[in-house]
Design a protein around this motif. Structure first.
Motif, PDB file in Angstrom:
ATOM      1  N   SER A 181       0.839  -1.201   0.000  1.00  3.53           N
ATOM      2  CA  SER A 181       0.000   0.000   0.000  1.00  3.53           C
ATOM      3  C   SER A 181       0.873   1.250   0.000  1.00  3.53           C
ATOM      4  O   SER A 181       1.984   1.256   0.545  1.00  3.53           O
ATOM      5  N   GLU A 182       0.381   2.309  -0.650  1.00  2.00           N
ATOM      6  CA  GLU A 182       1.137   3.556  -0.722  1.00  2.00           C
ATOM      7  C   GLU A 182       1.396   4.129   0.675  1.00  2.00           C
ATOM      8  O   GLU A 182       0.587   3.993   1.585  1.00  2.00           O
ATOM      9  N   ASP A 183       2.550   4.780   0.802  1.00  2.48           N
ATOM     10  CA  ASP A 183       2.925   5.511   2.023  1.00  2.48           C
ATOM     11  C   ASP A 183       3.062   4.613   3.239  1.00  2.48           C
ATOM     12  O   ASP A 183       2.875   5.060   4.378  1.00  2.48           O
ATOM     13  N   THR A 184       3.383   3.332   3.021  1.00  2.00           N
ATOM     14  CA  THR A 184       3.578   2.440   4.169  1.00  2.00           C
ATOM     15  C   THR A 184       5.045   2.097   4.393  1.00  2.00           C
ATOM     16  O   THR A 184       5.440   1.761   5.507  1.00  2.00           O
ATOM     17  N   VAL A 185       5.867   2.185   3.336  1.00  3.27           N
ATOM     18  CA  VAL A 185       7.299   1.889   3.464  1.00  3.27           C
ATOM     19  C   VAL A 185       8.079   3.200   3.465  1.00  3.27           C
ATOM     20  O   VAL A 185       7.971   3.999   2.545  1.00  3.27           O
ATOM     21  N   TRP A 186       8.841   3.402   4.510  1.00  5.70           N
ATOM     22  CA  TRP A 186       9.584   4.649   4.700  1.00  5.70           C
ATOM     23  C   TRP A 186      10.942   4.591   3.994  1.00  5.70           C
ATOM     24  O   TRP A 186      11.319   5.490   3.258  1.00  5.70           O
ATOM     25  N   GLU A 187      11.658   3.501   4.224  1.00  6.64           N
ATOM     26  CA  GLU A 187      12.962   3.297   3.596  1.00  6.64           C
ATOM     27  C   GLU A 187      13.076   1.848   3.133  1.00  6.64           C
ATOM     28  O   GLU A 187      12.433   0.947   3.686  1.00  6.64           O
ATOM     29  N   LEU A 188      13.925   1.649   2.132  1.00  4.42           N
ATOM     30  CA  LEU A 188      14.229   0.317   1.639  1.00  4.42           C
ATOM     31  C   LEU A 188      15.747   0.135   1.674  1.00  4.42           C
ATOM     32  O   LEU A 188      16.491   0.994   1.208  1.00  4.42           O
ATOM     33  N   HIS A 189      16.204  -0.985   2.256  1.00  4.60           N
ATOM     34  CA  HIS A 189      17.627  -1.299   2.321  1.00  4.60           C
ATOM     35  C   HIS A 189      17.880  -2.502   1.415  1.00  4.60           C
ATOM     36  O   HIS A 189      17.410  -3.609   1.696  1.00  4.60           O
ATOM     37  N   LEU A 190      18.614  -2.281   0.327  1.00  2.00           N
ATOM     38  CA  LEU A 190      18.896  -3.334  -0.650  1.00  2.00           C
ATOM     39  C   LEU A 190      20.303  -3.889  -0.416  1.00  2.00           C
ATOM     40  O   LEU A 190      21.267  -3.121  -0.336  1.00  2.00           O
ATOM     41  N   PRO A 191      20.462  -5.218  -0.333  1.00  2.00           N
ATOM     42  CA  PRO A 191      21.791  -5.786  -0.078  1.00  2.00           C
ATOM     43  C   PRO A 191      22.732  -5.617  -1.269  1.00  2.00           C
ATOM     44  O   PRO A 191      22.313  -5.716  -2.425  1.00  2.00           O
ATOM     45  N   HIS A 192      24.002  -5.328  -0.988  1.00  2.00           N
ATOM     46  CA  HIS A 192      25.014  -5.264  -2.043  1.00  2.00           C
ATOM     47  C   HIS A 192      26.077  -6.316  -1.767  1.00  2.00           C
ATOM     48  O   HIS A 192      26.014  -7.039  -0.760  1.00  2.00           O
ATOM     49  N   CYS A 193      27.064  -6.418  -2.646  1.00  2.00           N
ATOM     50  CA  CYS A 193      28.115  -7.438  -2.501  1.00  2.00           C
ATOM     51  C   CYS A 193      29.508  -6.811  -2.505  1.00  2.00           C
ATOM     52  O   CYS A 193      30.490  -7.486  -2.824  1.00  2.00           O
ATOM     53  N   GLU A 194      29.590  -5.538  -2.145  1.00  2.00           N
ATOM     54  CA  GLU A 194      30.868  -4.824  -2.269  1.00  2.00           C
ATOM     55  C   GLU A 194      31.830  -5.122  -1.130  1.00  2.00           C
ATOM     56  O   GLU A 194      31.420  -5.318   0.017  1.00  2.00           O
ATOM     57  N   THR A 195      33.106  -5.135  -1.454  1.00  2.00           N
ATOM     58  CA  THR A 195      34.147  -5.228  -0.441  1.00  2.00           C
ATOM     59  C   THR A 195      34.336  -3.857   0.211  1.00  2.00           C
ATOM     60  O   THR A 195      33.863  -2.834  -0.297  1.00  2.00           O
ATOM     61  N   LYS A 196      35.058  -3.845   1.305  1.00  2.00           N
ATOM     62  CA  LYS A 196      35.326  -2.580   2.013  1.00  2.00           C
ATOM     63  C   LYS A 196      36.072  -1.603   1.119  1.00  2.00           C
ATOM     64  O   LYS A 196      35.798  -0.397   1.121  1.00  2.00           O
ATOM     65  N   GLU A 197      36.999  -2.127   0.311  1.00  2.00           N
ATOM     66  CA  GLU A 197      37.790  -1.269  -0.575  1.00  2.00           C
ATOM     67  C   GLU A 197      36.904  -0.649  -1.658  1.00  2.00           C
ATOM     68  O   GLU A 197      37.053   0.528  -2.001  1.00  2.00           O
ATOM     69  N   ALA A 198      35.978  -1.435  -2.194  1.00  2.00           N
ATOM     70  CA  ALA A 198      35.124  -0.934  -3.271  1.00  2.00           C
ATOM     71  C   ALA A 198      34.214   0.187  -2.785  1.00  2.00           C
ATOM     72  O   ALA A 198      33.869   1.095  -3.553  1.00  2.00           O
ATOM     73  N   LEU A 199      33.822   0.147  -1.516  1.00  2.00           N
ATOM     74  CA  LEU A 199      32.928   1.170  -0.985  1.00  2.00           C
ATOM     75  C   LEU A 199      33.605   2.537  -0.911  1.00  2.00           C
ATOM     76  O   LEU A 199      32.930   3.546  -0.706  1.00  2.00           O
ATOM     77  N   CYS A 200      34.928   2.554  -1.069  1.00  2.00           N
ATOM     78  CA  CYS A 200      35.647   3.834  -1.086  1.00  2.00           C
ATOM     79  C   CYS A 200      35.517   4.540  -2.438  1.00  2.00           C
ATOM     80  O   CYS A 200      35.885   5.712  -2.562  1.00  2.00           O
ATOM     81  N   VAL A 201      35.019   3.824  -3.462  1.00  2.00           N
ATOM     82  CA  VAL A 201      34.867   4.417  -4.794  1.00  2.00           C
ATOM     83  C   VAL A 201      33.553   5.195  -4.821  1.00  2.00           C
ATOM     84  O   VAL A 201      32.472   4.616  -4.855  1.00  2.00           O
ATOM     85  N   ASP A 202      33.652   6.498  -4.784  1.00  2.00           N
ATOM     86  CA  ASP A 202      32.458   7.346  -4.731  1.00  2.00           C
ATOM     87  C   ASP A 202      31.638   7.213  -6.020  1.00  2.00           C
ATOM     88  O   ASP A 202      32.182   7.274  -7.128  1.00  2.00           O
ATOM     89  N   GLY A 203      30.341   7.006  -5.873  1.00  2.00           N
ATOM     90  CA  GLY A 203      29.465   6.930  -7.024  1.00  2.00           C
ATOM     91  C   GLY A 203      29.393   5.566  -7.683  1.00  2.00           C
ATOM     92  O   GLY A 203      28.749   5.412  -8.727  1.00  2.00           O
ATOM     93  N   LEU A 204      30.052   4.563  -7.084  1.00  2.00           N
ATOM     94  CA  LEU A 204      30.028   3.223  -7.677  1.00  2.00           C
ATOM     95  C   LEU A 204      28.612   2.641  -7.672  1.00  2.00           C
ATOM     96  O   LEU A 204      28.158   2.073  -8.661  1.00  2.00           O
TER      97      LEU A 204
END
Length: 416
Positions: A130-153
Motif C-alpha cells: 500500500s502507498e505511504d507504508t514503506v519509509w525506507e528500503l535497504h537493498l543488499p550489495h556485494c561490495e568489499t570494504k575497498e570498493a565502498l571507497c569508490v564514490d558513485g560506484l
C-alpha cells in the motif's frame, strides 16, 4: 509446529524467513532521523509453499513464503511501524504503519541499463505494498570494504511504468544500500560501468547442490555467485532430487578472472575446465560447474582455484546418503536408536539441537524439554524420539545434521 506445513517448506529448500527486528513492543517516531538505529528483538515467521495442483497450505502466523517453481514469491504482514528484515533476500523494510508486503525477483531490462551506463549489481525486486507504508528500503550489495571507497560506484534503479529513474542512496552501509521510497514497483542496486573497472573484486558465495543417482554418476552442481544473490532463488530452480549442501560459502571473486573447480578424491568429469566469473542478477541461475563423482556417498573435498592456481575456496562435504527405496528415514533411524543413545556425545547433541531449532523441526519448548533431562542418555532419547514422531523428512534432516557434526558416528550407524 504443524508437521504438514514443515514438510512443504522442506520441499523448496532452505526456506527460512525472519522478520528482523520485531517492532511489536517498540514505540516508533518516524519523524526522527535515527530510525535505522532502532534496536528491537528478532521475530520468527512460519512459511508455506503453494501446491500448483491446487492444495494450499496456510499459516495463521504473520507471514509466509510462497514458492512457484522456478520462481519464488515472498509475502509477510508487518504488524505495525518498525524495521523488518527477510533473511532469505536480506531486504530490509522500514515501515511507517501496518501493511502486507509482496515481492519477487524479475528480469532486468538490459537496454535501459546500458543506455544509462549502468550494470545490474544484484536482483531486481518487484515490490508491492500500500502507498505511504514503506519509509525506507535497504537493498543488499556485494561490495568489499575497498570498493565502498569508490564514490558513485553504487546507486539504485527505480523502475515503474514511467521508465527507469536512478536514485542516489541516503546511505551505503557495509552490507546495504539505503534509499527513500517514493512509491513501490521495481527496485535494484546498480553499478556505474566506468567506476566498476576501478575495483572488480566482490564478496561472493559458493553454493553446492548434490544430485544422487542409482544408475549414473552422482553429480554436484557448483554455483559461483555474488553474495547478494538469495539462496532461495537458486534452490527453487533445482531438480526435485537435488539436495543443497550447507557449507561455508564466503569467497572473493573478481570479474573477468578465470576460475576452476577441483575435487578430491578425483572425480570422473568436471565441466567446464575453467570459466570467467560474470555478474549474475537473475531471475534464472545455471550451474557454473558440474562435478560428476565416482561415488554416490562419502566425503569429498571441493576446491576453487583462480587462473594462477591459487586456492581461494575449499570445503570438505559429506554427501547426503540416498534413502533406500521403501525404507523411510524414521524407520532407518529407529533401527539404530539404542546405538545412537549410547554413543552420541553431549557436545554433538547440543549442536544437533541448535540445527533442529534453526530448521524449525523442534520448537523452543521441545528444546527446553531436552535440556532439562539430567543424563546424556535421556537427552539423546528425547531428541531421537521427538524427531522420529515428526516424520521421515524431519528425520532425514536429523540424519544429515549428524553426518555433518559427527561423521564417525554417522558411519558407524550405517545411516547412508
Amino acid at each position: 509446529g504443524n508437521p504438514d506445513i514443515f514438510d512443504v517448506c522442506l520441499s523448496s529448500g532452505d526456506s527460512e524467513v525472519r522478520l528482523n527486528p520485531d517492532s511489536l513492543d517498540t514505540e516508533l517516531d518516524l519523524s526522527k532521523d535515527d530510525i535505522k538505529h532502532i534496536k528491537v528483538r528478532e521475530k520468527h515467521v512460519d512459511l508455506i509453499t503453494r501446491d500448483t495442483a491446487g492444495g494450499d497450505q496456510t499459516s495463521a502466523h504473520t507471514g509466509w513464503l510462497e514458492c512457484f517453481s522456478p520462481s519464488v514469491s515472498y509475502r509477510f504482514r508487518c504488524p505495525g511501524p518498525g524495521v523488518f528484515q527477510c533473511t532469505l533476500t536480506r531486504l530490509v523494510f522500514v515501515m511507517a504503519q501496518e501493511a502486507e508486503l509482496l515481492y519477487r525477483t524479475v528480469q532486468w531490462d538490459e537496454s535501459l541499463l546500458q543506455s544509462a551506463g549502468k550494470t545490474a549489481a544484484g536482483p531486481l525486486f518487484n515490490i508491492r505494498c500500500s502507498e505511504d507504508t514503506v519509509w525506507e528500503l535497504h537493498l543488499p550489495h556485494c561490495e568489499t570494504k575497498e570498493a565502498l571507497c569508490v564514490d558513485g560506484l553504487l546507486s539504485v534503479a527505480h523502475i515503474s511504468d514511467d521508465g527507469m529513474s536512478i536514485l542516489e542512496p541516503l546511505e551505503i552501509t557495509a552490507t546495504h544500500v539505503v534509499v527513500k521510497v517514493p512509491h513501490l514497483s521495481g527496485w535494484g542496486v546498480i553499478w556505474d560501468d566506468f567506476k566498476r573497472l576501478l575495483n572488480i573484486t566482490v564478496n561472493g558465495q559458493v553454493l553446492l547442490f548434490f544430485r544422487p543417482s542409482e544408475t549414473e554418476p552422482a553429480q554436484i552442481n557448483v554455483f559461483l555467485l555474488q553474495e547478494n544473490i538469495p539462496l532461495s532463488e537458486v534452490s527453487a530452480q533445482q531438480h526435485d532430487d537435488a539436495k543443497y549442501i550447507q557449507t561455508p560459502a564466503d569467497c572473493l571473486f573478481s570479474f573477468g578472472q578465470r576460475y576452476s573447480v577441483h575435487c578430491e578424491p578425483e572425480s570422473r568429469i568436471i565441466q567446464p575446465k575453467q570459466t570467467q566469473f560474470r555478474s549474475k542478477s537473475g531471475p534464472n541461475y545455471h550451474p557454473t560447474f558440474q562435478v560428476f563423482l565416482s561415488t554416490n556417498s562419502g566425503f569429498v573435498t571441493l576446491i576453487v582455484k583462480d587462473q594462477e592456481g591459487n586456492e581461494i575456496w575449499k570445503s570438505s562435504v559429506c554427501l547426503p546418503g540416498k534413502i533406500p527405496s521403501g525404507v523411510p528415514a524414521d524407520e532407518r533411524l529407529f533401527t539404530v536408536r539404542s546405538q545412537f543413545i549410547d554413543r552420541v556425545s553431549e557436545p554433538v547433541l547440543k549442536k544437533l539441537l541448535d540445527k533442529l531449532l534453526e530448521k524449525h523441526i523442534i520448537n523452543d519448548q521441545e528444546m527446553e524439554s531436552v535440556r532439562s533431562q539430567q543424563s546424556k542418555a535421556d537427552k539423546a532419547r528425547d531428541v531421537i524420539d521427538t524427531v522420529r514422531r515428526k516424520g521421515s523428512i524431519a528425520t532425514s534432516l536429523l540424519i544429515a545434521a549428524l553426518c555433518e557434526e559427527d561423521p564417525c558416528l554417522f558411519t558407524e550407524l550405517n545411516l547412508r
